[in-house]
Design an enzyme around this catalytic site. Structure first.
Site, PDB file in Angstrom:
ATOM      1  N   ARG A   1     -32.483  28.860 -41.986  1.00  0.00           N
ATOM      2  CA  ARG A   1     -32.318  29.655 -43.205  1.00  0.00           C
ATOM      3  C   ARG A   1     -30.859  29.797 -43.640  1.00  0.00           C
ATOM      4  NH1 ARG A   1     -36.642  31.366 -40.342  1.00  0.00           N
ATOM      5  NH2 ARG A   1     -38.537  31.848 -41.523  1.00  0.00           N
TER       6      ARG A   1
ATOM      7  N   HIS B   1     -34.989  25.304 -44.499  1.00  0.00           N
ATOM      8  CA  HIS B   1     -35.245  23.899 -44.147  1.00  0.00           C
ATOM      9  C   HIS B   1     -35.015  22.931 -45.303  1.00  0.00           C
ATOM     10  CE1 HIS B   1     -36.412  25.126 -40.258  1.00  0.00           C
ATOM     11  NE2 HIS B   1     -37.695  25.368 -40.474  1.00  0.00           N
TER      12      HIS B   1
ATOM     13  N   HIS C   1     -38.809  18.824 -36.614  1.00  0.00           N
ATOM     14  CA  HIS C   1     -39.626  20.032 -36.544  1.00  0.00           C
ATOM     15  C   HIS C   1     -41.011  19.728 -35.950  1.00  0.00           C
ATOM     16  CE1 HIS C   1     -41.039  24.015 -37.522  1.00  0.00           C
ATOM     17  NE2 HIS C   1     -40.003  24.294 -38.318  1.00  0.00           N
TER      18      HIS C   1
ATOM     19  N   ASP D   1     -39.047  33.458 -33.036  1.00  0.00           N
ATOM     20  CA  ASP D   1     -38.597  32.569 -34.108  1.00  0.00           C
ATOM     21  C   ASP D   1     -37.087  32.761 -34.209  1.00  0.00           C
ATOM     22  OD1 ASP D   1     -38.493  30.769 -36.145  1.00  0.00           O
ATOM     23  OD2 ASP D   1     -39.577  31.982 -37.615  1.00  0.00           O
TER      24      ASP D   1
ATOM     25  N   GLU E   1     -36.300  23.302 -31.813  1.00  0.00           N
ATOM     26  CA  GLU E   1     -35.542  22.550 -32.806  1.00  0.00           C
ATOM     27  C   GLU E   1     -34.040  22.640 -32.518  1.00  0.00           C
ATOM     28  OE1 GLU E   1     -37.008  24.209 -36.715  1.00  0.00           O
ATOM     29  OE2 GLU E   1     -38.247  25.276 -35.243  1.00  0.00           O
TER      30      GLU E   1
END
Length: 352
Positions: free
Chosen positions: A83, A108, A182, A252, A317
């Site tokens: 982000r 992304h 991803h 996350d 990632e």
């Protein structure tokens, strides 16, 4: 069995351009399938401890699904993974407005990021590997980014069950760049991922606010649900009474890797699925890695004849930190003319 790469039709883009699926096979039977659409990994077949192959990668059956709300399944991410706050940043005194595709924020690379672009593809085979070279020119102004960015990504499936991904980019104008892959994994090839045992080689992480933008500090993982320095079941603390867990709806978050040498290709994370015995290692040159526990998957996410339910897959990632263009204390993600962006990551599969 011989190392090989073959290609087949996967359908067409709305404008009629052909989408091709490339099947990479190594000499020991591991199979990886990749699209020229978004560089998407569609299948990864690896053996369990008994030698039984299964697809441990989550994907869809058709082009339309990848052009819809694809959750970025298997895709190359760019120009900026993760982000950027308020979908804007200031560089060399000029403010740039990006595509706001995650509330007020940019995620992304934007709605039409690298994951939805058709890449130029070239194949190669060596005695010990099969590979796919993907190229894409991201034009000045695309999704709001400055500069023409020439990007090349090389997927290489090696004989030792390693899928290596090498990224390269150059620009004619200063621009943020933070590329990654991803892929979504379930090493059991079904069910949820809560029993998978995860290790992340990180002493610190980047806490986020309630819209998942980093707060700017790098607190230690010790004494928190984010301490994966020794193997922990993903589900053990995923619903802990913790503000950061609530902000991420689970995990996350970006983890700050404990690198032995800056820029070295090192082991960042390891996941073991105890029933099948499958093990995934993620190696990277990057300073961070995002661990995402599939919190936004649900009954509406369907592909390959199955429903990808809540927390049925995880992502690891490799990346520079989220929102770095707006966070001067974070490692810089600015690429300038005359410089080369290069980074390598790898997924390595074994059993125990």
């Amino acid at each position: 069995m011989q190392t090989s790469i073959t290609e087949s039709s996967f359908g067409h883009m709305p404008d009629g351009r052909a989408v091709t699926e490339y099947t990479l096979t190594n000499a020991n039977g591991m199979i990886v399938k990749i699209l020229n659409l978004g560089g998407v990994i569609t299948e990864i077949h690896v053996p369990d401890r008994d030698g039984k192959l299964a697809d441990v990668n989550c994907s869809f059956d058709d082009v339309a699904s990848y052009l819809g709300d694809s959750q970025y399944f298997g895709a190359l991410i760019g120009r900026y993974g993760n982000r950027i706050a308020n979908a804007s940043f200031t560089l060399d005194g000029q403010q740039y407005q990006l595509d706001a595709n995650n509330g007020a924020n940019h995620l992304h690379g934007g709605l039409e990021g690298f994951h939805r672009r058709l890449w130029t593809a070239e194949t190669f085979v060596t005695p010990k590997s099969a590979g796919l070279i993907l190229s894409y020119l991201s034009a000045d102004g695309e999704q709001g980014y400055p500069g023409n960015l020439e990007t090349t990504v090389i997927y290489e499936l090696r004989a030792d069950h390693e899928l290596r991904i090498a990224f390269h980019a150059i620009t004619d104008q200063a621009t943020p760049v933070n590329l990654t892959n991803h892929a979504y994994f379930n090493l059991a090839a079904g069910g949820d991922i809560l029993g998978h045992e995860l290790t992340i080689h990180a002493d610190h992480y980047t806490p986020i606010d309630d819209v998942q933008i980093p707060l700017g500090d790098l607190p230690p993982v010790a004494g928190t649900p984010f301490d994966f320095r020794s193997a922990q079941a993903i589900g053990a603390r995923i619903d802990a009474d913790d503000e950061q867990i609530r902000n991420g709806f689970g995990y996350d978050h970006n983890f700050v890797l404990a690198k032995k040498a800056e820029g070295a290709l090192e082991l960042a994370a390891r996941v073991r699925e105890p029933v099948s015995g499958r093990v995934l290692e993620v190696w990277t040159q990057e300073p961070g890695i995002q661990f995402y526990s599939g919190n936004f998957l649900g009954d509406s996410v369907k592909g390959k004849g199955r429903i990808y339910g809540h927390r049925s897959a995880f992502c690891l990632e490799p990346q520079h930190f989220p929102d770095s263009p707006n966070q001067p204390a974070f490692p810089s993600t600015i690429l300038r003319p005359g410089e080369e962006y290069t980074t390598v990551m790898a997924y390595k599969f074994t059993t125990e």
